[in-house]
Design an enzyme around this catalytic site. Structure first.
Site, mmCIF file in Angstrom:
data_model
loop_
_atom_site.group_PDB
_atom_site.id
_atom_site.type_symbol
_atom_site.label_atom_id
_atom_site.label_comp_id
_atom_site.label_asym_id
_atom_site.label_seq_id
_atom_site.Cartn_x
_atom_site.Cartn_y
_atom_site.Cartn_z
ATOM 1 N N ARG A 160 -22.174 35.342 -34.213
ATOM 2 C CA ARG A 160 -22.094 36.719 -33.589
ATOM 3 C C ARG A 160 -23.353 36.749 -32.468
ATOM 4 O O ARG A 160 -24.149 37.854 -32.207
ATOM 5 C CB ARG A 160 -22.115 37.292 -34.440
ATOM 6 C CG ARG A 160 -21.423 38.834 -35.218
ATOM 7 C CD ARG A 160 -21.885 39.376 -35.680
ATOM 8 N NE ARG A 160 -20.922 40.565 -36.326
ATOM 9 C CZ ARG A 160 -20.427 40.743 -37.393
ATOM 10 N NH1 ARG A 160 -19.220 39.582 -37.657
ATOM 11 N NH2 ARG A 160 -19.564 42.610 -37.525
ATOM 12 N N ARG A 163 -15.752 52.260 -45.928
ATOM 13 C CA ARG A 163 -16.492 51.351 -45.829
ATOM 14 C C ARG A 163 -18.168 52.376 -45.195
ATOM 15 O O ARG A 163 -18.101 52.902 -44.648
ATOM 16 C CB ARG A 163 -16.091 50.114 -44.628
ATOM 17 C CG ARG A 163 -15.787 49.225 -45.635
ATOM 18 C CD ARG A 163 -15.494 47.994 -44.978
ATOM 19 N NE ARG A 163 -16.080 47.496 -44.047
ATOM 20 C CZ ARG A 163 -15.735 47.031 -43.432
ATOM 21 N NH1 ARG A 163 -14.434 46.011 -43.182
ATOM 22 N NH2 ARG A 163 -16.651 46.405 -42.163
ATOM 23 N N ARG A 211 -11.018 54.104 -39.734
ATOM 24 C CA ARG A 211 -10.077 53.050 -40.957
ATOM 25 C C ARG A 211 -10.664 52.895 -42.508
ATOM 26 O O ARG A 211 -11.563 53.567 -43.225
ATOM 27 C CB ARG A 211 -11.803 51.941 -40.773
ATOM 28 C CG ARG A 211 -10.984 51.045 -41.050
ATOM 29 C CD ARG A 211 -11.365 49.585 -39.773
ATOM 30 N NE ARG A 211 -12.500 48.818 -40.086
ATOM 31 C CZ ARG A 211 -13.267 47.839 -39.800
ATOM 32 N NH1 ARG A 211 -12.523 47.039 -39.018
ATOM 33 N NH2 ARG A 211 -14.154 47.432 -39.773
ATOM 34 N N ARG A 246 -23.968 49.466 -34.474
ATOM 35 C CA ARG A 246 -23.957 48.353 -34.952
ATOM 36 C C ARG A 246 -23.322 47.688 -33.269
ATOM 37 O O ARG A 246 -23.153 47.045 -33.122
ATOM 38 C CB ARG A 246 -22.003 48.570 -35.487
ATOM 39 C CG ARG A 246 -22.737 47.770 -37.005
ATOM 40 C CD ARG A 246 -21.291 48.348 -38.183
ATOM 41 N NE ARG A 246 -20.445 47.707 -38.112
ATOM 42 C CZ ARG A 246 -19.306 47.390 -38.733
ATOM 43 N NH1 ARG A 246 -18.991 48.776 -39.004
ATOM 44 N NH2 ARG A 246 -18.135 46.123 -38.414
ATOM 45 N N LYS A 283 -9.880 42.590 -34.607
ATOM 46 C CA LYS A 283 -10.016 40.903 -35.018
ATOM 47 C C LYS A 283 -9.292 40.815 -35.678
ATOM 48 O O LYS A 283 -9.388 39.376 -36.355
ATOM 49 C CB LYS A 283 -11.184 40.379 -34.264
ATOM 50 C CG LYS A 283 -12.128 41.028 -34.816
ATOM 51 C CD LYS A 283 -13.762 40.280 -34.061
ATOM 52 C CE LYS A 283 -14.920 40.881 -34.949
ATOM 53 N NZ LYS A 283 -15.367 42.298 -34.877
HETATM 54 P P1 AMP Z 1 -18.069 42.609 -40.503
HETATM 55 O O1 AMP Z 1 -17.044 42.757 -41.568
HETATM 56 O O2 AMP Z 1 -17.618 41.147 -39.936
HETATM 57 O O3 AMP Z 1 -17.900 43.947 -39.318
HETATM 58 O O4 AMP Z 1 -19.508 42.277 -41.304
HETATM 59 C C1 AMP Z 1 -19.911 43.717 -41.945
HETATM 60 C C2 AMP Z 1 -21.410 42.891 -41.719
HETATM 61 O O5 AMP Z 1 -21.609 41.762 -42.376
HETATM 62 C C3 AMP Z 1 -21.933 43.421 -40.494
HETATM 63 O O6 AMP Z 1 -22.223 44.146 -40.108
HETATM 64 C C4 AMP Z 1 -23.252 42.780 -40.727
HETATM 65 O O7 AMP Z 1 -24.359 43.713 -41.858
HETATM 66 C C5 AMP Z 1 -23.446 41.085 -42.388
HETATM 67 N N1 AMP Z 1 -22.173 40.315 -40.785
HETATM 68 C C6 AMP Z 1 -21.213 39.440 -40.937
HETATM 69 N N2 AMP Z 1 -21.019 38.376 -40.490
HETATM 70 C C7 AMP Z 1 -22.280 38.716 -39.406
HETATM 71 C C8 AMP Z 1 -22.863 37.535 -39.376
HETATM 72 N N3 AMP Z 1 -22.083 36.579 -38.355
HETATM 73 N N4 AMP Z 1 -23.523 37.608 -38.911
HETATM 74 C C9 AMP Z 1 -24.840 38.454 -38.827
HETATM 75 N N5 AMP Z 1 -24.593 39.625 -39.736
HETATM 76 C C10 AMP Z 1 -22.710 39.368 -40.001
#
Ligand code: AMP
Length: 219
Positions: A90, A162, A129, A173, A16
Protein backbone atom coordinates in the site's frame (compact mmCIF):
# COMPACT_ATOMS: atom_id res chain seq x y z
CA UNK A 1 -1.33 -22.87 -11.49
CA UNK A 2 2.29 -21.76 -11.70
CA UNK A 3 3.79 -19.98 -8.67
CA UNK A 4 2.58 -16.58 -9.78
CA UNK A 5 2.85 -13.59 -7.44
CA UNK A 6 -0.09 -11.35 -8.21
CA UNK A 7 -0.56 -7.97 -6.53
CA UNK A 8 -4.16 -6.68 -6.47
CA UNK A 9 -4.48 -3.04 -5.51
CA UNK A 10 -7.00 -0.25 -5.77
CA UNK A 11 -9.12 1.97 -3.56
CA UNK A 12 -10.94 0.42 -0.62
CA UNK A 13 -14.18 -1.16 -1.81
CA UNK A 14 -13.06 -1.66 -5.40
CA UNK A 15 -13.84 -5.37 -5.03
CA UNK A 16 -10.26 -6.61 -4.87
CA UNK A 17 -11.01 -8.71 -1.77
CA UNK A 18 -13.84 -10.49 -3.59
CA UNK A 19 -11.59 -11.10 -6.61
CA UNK A 20 -8.85 -12.46 -4.36
CA UNK A 21 -11.39 -14.91 -2.89
CA UNK A 22 -12.36 -16.03 -6.41
CA UNK A 23 -8.69 -16.54 -7.30
CA UNK A 24 -8.36 -18.69 -4.18
CA UNK A 25 -11.55 -20.71 -4.67
CA UNK A 26 -11.43 -21.18 -8.45
CA UNK A 27 -7.72 -21.12 -9.30
CA UNK A 28 -6.04 -22.34 -6.12
CA UNK A 29 -4.19 -19.17 -5.18
CA UNK A 30 -3.17 -18.52 -1.59
CA UNK A 31 -5.12 -15.39 -0.62
CA UNK A 32 -3.00 -13.08 1.49
CA UNK A 33 -4.85 -10.08 2.91
CA UNK A 34 -2.84 -7.97 5.35
CA UNK A 35 -6.09 -6.35 6.55
CA UNK A 36 -7.48 -9.80 7.44
CA UNK A 37 -4.21 -10.76 9.11
CA UNK A 38 -4.31 -7.60 11.25
CA UNK A 39 -7.98 -8.04 12.18
CA UNK A 40 -7.19 -11.59 13.27
CA UNK A 41 -4.27 -10.37 15.43
CA UNK A 42 -6.57 -7.75 16.99
CA UNK A 43 -9.23 -10.37 17.82
CA UNK A 44 -6.60 -12.63 19.38
CA UNK A 45 -5.06 -9.67 21.25
CA UNK A 46 -1.54 -10.63 20.18
CA UNK A 47 1.35 -8.11 20.54
CA UNK A 48 0.97 -7.27 16.82
CA UNK A 49 -2.77 -6.85 17.37
CA UNK A 50 -2.29 -4.39 20.21
CA UNK A 51 0.22 -2.45 18.14
CA UNK A 52 -2.01 -2.12 15.05
CA UNK A 53 -5.51 -1.79 16.57
CA UNK A 54 -5.62 2.01 16.66
CA UNK A 55 -4.50 2.25 13.00
CA UNK A 56 -6.92 -0.35 11.68
CA UNK A 57 -10.02 0.96 13.46
CA UNK A 58 -9.36 4.54 12.35
CA UNK A 59 -8.42 3.64 8.76
CA UNK A 60 -4.81 4.80 9.03
CA UNK A 61 -1.96 2.83 7.54
CA UNK A 62 -0.06 0.50 9.84
CA UNK A 63 3.66 1.52 9.82
CA UNK A 64 5.65 -0.09 7.01
CA UNK A 65 8.11 -1.89 9.32
CA UNK A 66 5.27 -3.70 11.13
CA UNK A 67 3.61 -4.64 7.84
CA UNK A 68 6.84 -5.87 6.29
CA UNK A 69 7.64 -8.00 9.32
CA UNK A 70 4.41 -9.99 8.99
CA UNK A 71 4.74 -10.19 5.20
CA UNK A 72 8.34 -11.44 5.35
CA UNK A 73 7.24 -14.30 7.61
CA UNK A 74 4.38 -15.12 5.23
CA UNK A 75 6.61 -15.16 2.12
CA UNK A 76 9.14 -17.40 3.84
CA UNK A 77 6.33 -19.92 4.54
CA UNK A 78 4.74 -19.79 1.08
CA UNK A 79 7.60 -19.63 -1.39
CA UNK A 80 6.81 -21.55 -4.58
CA UNK A 81 3.02 -21.20 -4.31
CA UNK A 82 0.71 -18.96 -6.37
CA UNK A 83 -0.17 -16.01 -4.13
CA UNK A 84 -2.58 -13.12 -4.53
CA UNK A 85 -1.60 -10.13 -2.40
CA UNK A 86 -4.76 -8.24 -1.46
CA UNK A 87 -4.33 -4.82 0.14
CA UNK A 88 -0.56 -5.10 0.17
CA UNK A 89 1.65 -3.32 -0.82
CA UNK A 90 0.00 0.00 0.00
CA UNK A 91 3.08 2.27 -0.03
CA UNK A 92 6.27 2.53 -2.09
CA UNK A 93 8.48 1.24 0.77
CA UNK A 94 6.16 -1.78 1.03
CA UNK A 95 6.42 -2.43 -2.72
CA UNK A 96 10.20 -2.25 -2.47
CA UNK A 97 10.12 -4.51 0.60
CA UNK A 98 8.01 -7.08 -1.26
CA UNK A 99 10.41 -7.05 -4.22
CA UNK A 100 13.32 -7.60 -1.83
CA UNK A 101 11.83 -10.52 0.06
CA UNK A 102 10.58 -12.22 -3.11
CA UNK A 103 13.99 -11.83 -4.70
CA UNK A 104 15.55 -13.48 -1.65
CA UNK A 105 13.31 -16.46 -2.48
CA UNK A 106 14.20 -16.33 -6.20
CA UNK A 107 10.79 -14.93 -7.12
CA UNK A 108 9.26 -11.62 -8.18
CA UNK A 109 5.95 -9.82 -8.52
CA UNK A 110 4.69 -11.13 -11.86
CA UNK A 111 1.87 -8.68 -12.35
CA UNK A 112 0.20 -5.85 -10.40
CA UNK A 113 -3.46 -5.30 -11.21
CA UNK A 114 -5.11 -2.00 -10.38
CA UNK A 115 -8.85 -2.52 -9.79
CA UNK A 116 -10.00 1.06 -10.10
CA UNK A 117 -13.13 2.86 -8.87
CA UNK A 118 -14.21 6.50 -8.44
CA UNK A 119 -14.38 7.98 -4.94
CA UNK A 120 -18.17 8.48 -4.85
CA UNK A 121 -18.77 4.91 -5.94
CA UNK A 122 -16.37 3.73 -3.22
CA UNK A 123 -18.36 5.57 -0.54
CA UNK A 124 -21.65 4.18 -1.84
CA UNK A 125 -20.34 0.64 -1.89
CA UNK A 126 -18.56 0.63 1.45
CA UNK A 127 -21.28 2.15 3.59
CA UNK A 128 -23.52 -0.75 2.53
CA UNK A 129 -20.89 -3.43 3.15
CA UNK A 130 -21.38 -5.99 5.94
CA UNK A 131 -19.04 -8.77 7.05
CA UNK A 132 -19.67 -12.04 8.88
CA UNK A 133 -18.03 -12.08 12.31
CA UNK A 134 -17.47 -15.81 12.10
CA UNK A 135 -16.38 -16.79 8.56
CA UNK A 136 -15.46 -13.24 7.36
CA UNK A 137 -17.61 -13.49 4.21
CA UNK A 138 -18.50 -10.08 2.78
CA UNK A 139 -22.02 -9.01 1.76
CA UNK A 140 -23.30 -5.79 0.23
CA UNK A 141 -26.79 -4.60 1.15
CA UNK A 142 -27.18 -3.08 -2.35
CA UNK A 143 -25.97 -5.78 -4.71
CA UNK A 144 -25.27 -9.00 -2.79
CA UNK A 145 -27.52 -8.90 0.29
CA UNK A 146 -27.80 -11.89 2.64
CA UNK A 147 -30.96 -14.01 2.32
CA UNK A 148 -31.91 -13.15 5.93
CA UNK A 149 -31.06 -9.64 7.17
CA UNK A 150 -28.10 -9.60 9.55
CA UNK A 151 -27.30 -13.32 9.13
CA UNK A 152 -24.51 -14.90 7.07
CA UNK A 153 -25.77 -17.18 4.25
CA UNK A 154 -22.66 -19.32 4.43
CA UNK A 155 -22.35 -20.08 8.15
CA UNK A 156 -25.26 -18.43 10.02
CA UNK A 157 -22.88 -16.02 11.78
CA UNK A 158 -23.77 -12.44 12.70
CA UNK A 159 -23.17 -9.72 10.09
CA UNK A 160 -21.67 -6.40 11.22
CA UNK A 161 -20.37 -3.13 9.81
CA UNK A 162 -16.63 -2.77 10.24
CA UNK A 163 -15.57 0.43 12.05
CA UNK A 164 -13.43 1.29 9.04
CA UNK A 165 -16.51 1.13 6.77
CA UNK A 166 -18.24 4.16 8.36
CA UNK A 167 -18.42 7.18 6.02
CA UNK A 168 -15.96 9.55 7.78
CA UNK A 169 -13.41 6.75 7.99
CA UNK A 170 -13.93 5.87 4.33
CA UNK A 171 -13.17 9.48 3.31
CA UNK A 172 -9.97 9.27 5.40
CA UNK A 173 -9.04 5.94 3.81
CA UNK A 174 -9.56 7.42 0.34
CA UNK A 175 -7.24 10.32 1.18
CA UNK A 176 -4.65 7.82 2.40
CA UNK A 177 -5.13 5.78 -0.79
CA UNK A 178 -4.58 8.77 -3.07
CA UNK A 179 -1.52 9.98 -1.12
CA UNK A 180 0.22 6.72 -0.27
CA UNK A 181 -0.97 3.95 -2.58
CA UNK A 182 -1.54 5.65 -5.94
CA UNK A 183 2.24 6.12 -6.45
CA UNK A 184 2.32 2.33 -6.92
CA UNK A 185 0.71 2.86 -10.32
CA UNK A 186 3.88 4.51 -11.58
CA UNK A 187 6.10 2.08 -9.69
CA UNK A 188 4.64 -0.95 -11.46
CA UNK A 189 4.19 0.90 -14.76
CA UNK A 190 7.93 1.66 -14.77
CA UNK A 191 8.60 -2.07 -14.32
CA UNK A 192 6.10 -3.05 -17.08
CA UNK A 193 3.98 -4.96 -14.57
CA UNK A 194 0.89 -2.79 -14.38
CA UNK A 195 -2.53 -3.96 -15.60
CA UNK A 196 -5.71 -1.93 -15.12
CA UNK A 197 -9.22 -3.28 -14.69
CA UNK A 198 -12.25 -1.04 -14.08
CA UNK A 199 -13.85 -2.15 -10.80
CA UNK A 200 -17.30 -0.98 -11.89
CA UNK A 201 -17.89 -3.60 -14.63
CA UNK A 202 -19.20 -6.19 -12.17
CA UNK A 203 -17.67 -9.07 -10.25
CA UNK A 204 -17.78 -11.68 -13.02
CA UNK A 205 -16.38 -9.42 -15.73
CA UNK A 206 -13.53 -8.29 -13.48
CA UNK A 207 -12.72 -11.95 -12.84
CA UNK A 208 -12.76 -12.66 -16.59
CA UNK A 209 -10.24 -9.86 -17.02
CA UNK A 210 -8.01 -11.34 -14.32
CA UNK A 211 -8.12 -14.76 -15.99
CA UNK A 212 -7.19 -13.14 -19.29
CA UNK A 213 -4.20 -11.42 -17.64
CA UNK A 214 -3.14 -14.66 -15.94
CA UNK A 215 -3.38 -16.63 -19.19
CA UNK A 216 -0.27 -14.72 -20.28
CA UNK A 217 1.70 -16.50 -17.56
CA UNK A 218 0.63 -20.06 -18.27
CA UNK A 219 2.85 -20.95 -21.21
P1 AMP B 1 -8.19 -3.79 4.37
O1 AMP B 1 -8.98 -4.93 4.90
O2 AMP B 1 -7.19 -4.21 3.34
O3 AMP B 1 -9.04 -2.65 3.92
O4 AMP B 1 -7.31 -3.23 5.61
C1 AMP B 1 -7.92 -2.72 6.77
C2 AMP B 1 -6.92 -1.86 7.53
O5 AMP B 1 -5.76 -2.63 7.90
C3 AMP B 1 -6.36 -0.66 6.76
O6 AMP B 1 -7.23 0.45 6.79
C4 AMP B 1 -5.05 -0.41 7.50
O7 AMP B 1 -5.28 0.21 8.76
C5 AMP B 1 -4.57 -1.83 7.79
N1 AMP B 1 -3.75 -2.38 6.68
C6 AMP B 1 -4.04 -3.46 5.90
N2 AMP B 1 -3.09 -3.67 4.99
C7 AMP B 1 -2.16 -2.69 5.18
C8 AMP B 1 -0.94 -2.36 4.54
N3 AMP B 1 -0.47 -3.07 3.49
N4 AMP B 1 -0.26 -1.29 5.01
C9 AMP B 1 -0.70 -0.57 6.05
N5 AMP B 1 -1.84 -0.81 6.69
C10 AMP B 1 -2.58 -1.87 6.26
Amino acid sequence: MKAINLVLFGPPGSGKGTQAELLRDKLGFVHYSTGEVFRDHITRKTPVGLEVEEYVTTGKLVPDDVVLEVVNAFVADHAGKPVVYDGFPRTLPQAEGLDRVLEAHHAAVDTAVLVDLEDDEVVKRLTSRRQCRRCKKIFNLSFSPPRVAGICDACGGELYQRDDDKEATIRDRLRVYHDQTEPLIEYYEDRFKLERVPGGIGRDKVFEELKRILAGFQE
